[in-house]
Design an enzyme around this catalytic site. Structure first.
Site, PDB file in Angstrom:
ATOM      1  N   LYS A 109     -60.216  13.543  30.630  1.00 45.34           N
ATOM      2  CA  LYS A 109     -58.915  13.567  29.973  1.00 45.34           C
ATOM      3  C   LYS A 109     -58.384  11.931  30.307  1.00 45.34           C
ATOM      4  O   LYS A 109     -57.814  11.368  29.649  1.00 45.34           O
ATOM      5  CB  LYS A 109     -57.631  14.502  30.886  1.00 45.34           C
ATOM      6  CG  LYS A 109     -57.997  15.782  30.314  1.00 45.34           C
ATOM      7  CD  LYS A 109     -57.274  16.858  31.357  1.00 45.34           C
ATOM      8  CE  LYS A 109     -57.702  18.266  31.105  1.00 45.34           C
ATOM      9  NZ  LYS A 109     -57.065  19.200  32.152  1.00 45.34           N
ATOM     10  N   GLN A 133     -53.749  19.151  37.637  1.00 45.99           N
ATOM     11  CA  GLN A 133     -55.086  19.610  37.339  1.00 45.99           C
ATOM     12  C   GLN A 133     -54.982  21.113  38.493  1.00 45.99           C
ATOM     13  O   GLN A 133     -54.982  20.928  39.526  1.00 45.99           O
ATOM     14  CB  GLN A 133     -56.193  19.092  37.854  1.00 45.99           C
ATOM     15  CG  GLN A 133     -57.593  19.479  37.460  1.00 45.99           C
ATOM     16  CD  GLN A 133     -57.464  19.772  35.958  1.00 45.99           C
ATOM     17  OE1 GLN A 133     -57.254  19.188  35.030  1.00 45.99           O
ATOM     18  NE2 GLN A 133     -58.156  21.079  35.544  1.00 45.99           N
ATOM     19  N   ASP A 149     -48.346  19.995  29.620  1.00 42.80           N
ATOM     20  CA  ASP A 149     -49.213  20.909  29.392  1.00 42.80           C
ATOM     21  C   ASP A 149     -48.475  22.174  29.136  1.00 42.80           C
ATOM     22  O   ASP A 149     -48.782  23.268  28.665  1.00 42.80           O
ATOM     23  CB  ASP A 149     -49.750  21.371  30.918  1.00 42.80           C
ATOM     24  CG  ASP A 149     -51.228  20.859  31.068  1.00 42.80           C
ATOM     25  OD1 ASP A 149     -51.835  20.537  30.107  1.00 42.80           O
ATOM     26  OD2 ASP A 149     -51.514  20.240  32.170  1.00 42.80           O
TER      27      ASP A 149
END
Ligand code: NAP
Length: 303
Positions: free
Chosen positions: A53, A97, A120
């Site tokens: 990412k 994460q 997200d």
């Protein structure tokens, strides 16, 4: 005839290029999108995902700021960092994460992310907006899946879509997006009695389970679009999806693993970060024009 492979890697590369161009134009005005990345603990897979990412951020021109926390971090410490990033005007998106260290309430930490920085789309608020059809951030993997399906030219309206898996990050949101696009949607899971009977009805089949070889060609309608989300590491080190290789004989289109959904997930995270940045700029009155068309491109639903 063997299925046509949907090249997620090429699509993701095209999307990153397009985003880089948009960011380059904005950078000329002296502004730049920023992504705060939180990695807590030593999960090796998480480390690899974060690295990918951050590489994508560098390519697109997003300033990623990495926060590495030890596996011993407490919930309070992680919440404090999120709070700091929420208040930081140079940070437009927060990537938390998962998984978080044992003992940390993941839901509580996710929900502490400011909704406008939830790139997200995992917060309860944004999930609720998706559920009610309101404009919100589209979670990255489901967003990428829809783009992959759209690339085949198949019109979802009235099609039967079957989703295997009902997780909050893939199965449920992808089912909602398919429903929003007027597909007739069936969701299957571990208690589904006859999986094959359900999947053989599917014009579009999304497999998001995490079990190598779960779906074989006998379970696939001829010509169907099959999106294989699964990522399974075999004892020999290879990464494979949830579909047996023979699915290629029955499907019309199929996403490869690796090289299908994975790269699109990362590219959609980049897109969501750029959209979050544009919306923040608009709120500050720094981006001219109407509710920035560009800013709305990555969003779904209505106001
Ligand atoms: P998850 O939370 O473990 O959910 C798996 C789902 O599969 C559950 O709903 C489960 O049913 C269902 N299931 C398990 N065994 C089944 C069976 N035999 N038949 C039918 N359904 C079954 O997993 P996830 O987070 O959604 O991820 C799914 C897969 O996608 C994993 O391999 C993951 O690594 C991969 N993934 C890839 C990306 C990417 O970017 N490429 C992103 C996210 C996830 P129950 O609900 O009944 O337990």
């Amino acid at each position: 005839m063997a299925a046509q492979l949907i090249d997620g890697r090429a699509m993701a590369s095209g999307l990153r290029r397009e985003l880089a161009e948009r960011v380059r134009k904005l950078a000329a005005k002296g502004v730049k999108p920023g992504l705060g990345v939180i990695l807590a603990g030593n999960n090796p897979a998480s480390r690899i995902y974060v690295q990918k990412k951050e590489e994508a951020c560098a390519e697109v021109g997003i300033q990623s700021v990495h926060h590495d926390l030890p596996a011993t971090s407490t919930e309070k410490e992680i919440l404090k960092l999120v709070e700091r990033l929420n208040a930081d005007r140079t940070v437009h998106g927060i990537l938390l994460q998962l998984p978080l260290p044992e003992g940390v309430d993941e839901r509580k930490v996710i929900d502490s992310i400011a909704p406008e920085k939830d790139v997200d789309g995992f917060t309860t608020g944004n999930a609720g907006r998706l559920f009610t059809g309101k404009k919100s951030v589209t979670p990255c993997t489901p967003k990428g899946i829809l783009k992959l399906i759209d690339s085949t030219g198949v019109d979802l309206k009235g099609k039967h879509a079957v989703v295997i898996g009902r997780s909050n990050i893939v199965g449920k949101p992808v089912a909602l997006l398919l429903l929003e696009r007027h597909a007739t949607v069936t969701i299957c899971h571990s208690r589904t009695k006859d999986l094959g009977e359900a999947t053989r009805q599917a014009d579009v089949l999304v497999v998001a389970v995490g079990k190598a070889g779960l779906v074989d060609q006998s379970m696939v309608k001829r010509g169907a679009v099959v999106i294989d989300v699964g990522m399974n590491r075999l004892p020999d080190g290879r990464v494979v999806g949830d579909c047996n290789p023979d699915v290629r004989e029955a499907a019309g289109w199929l996403t490869p693993v690796p090289g299908g959904v994975g790269p699109m997930t990362v590219a959609c995270l980049m897109e969501n970060t750029v959209e979050a940045f544009l919306l923040a700029q608009k709120a500050l009155g720094k981006v001219a024009g109407k509710p920035a068309e560009a800013a709305e491109r990555g969003l779904h639903g209505k106001d």
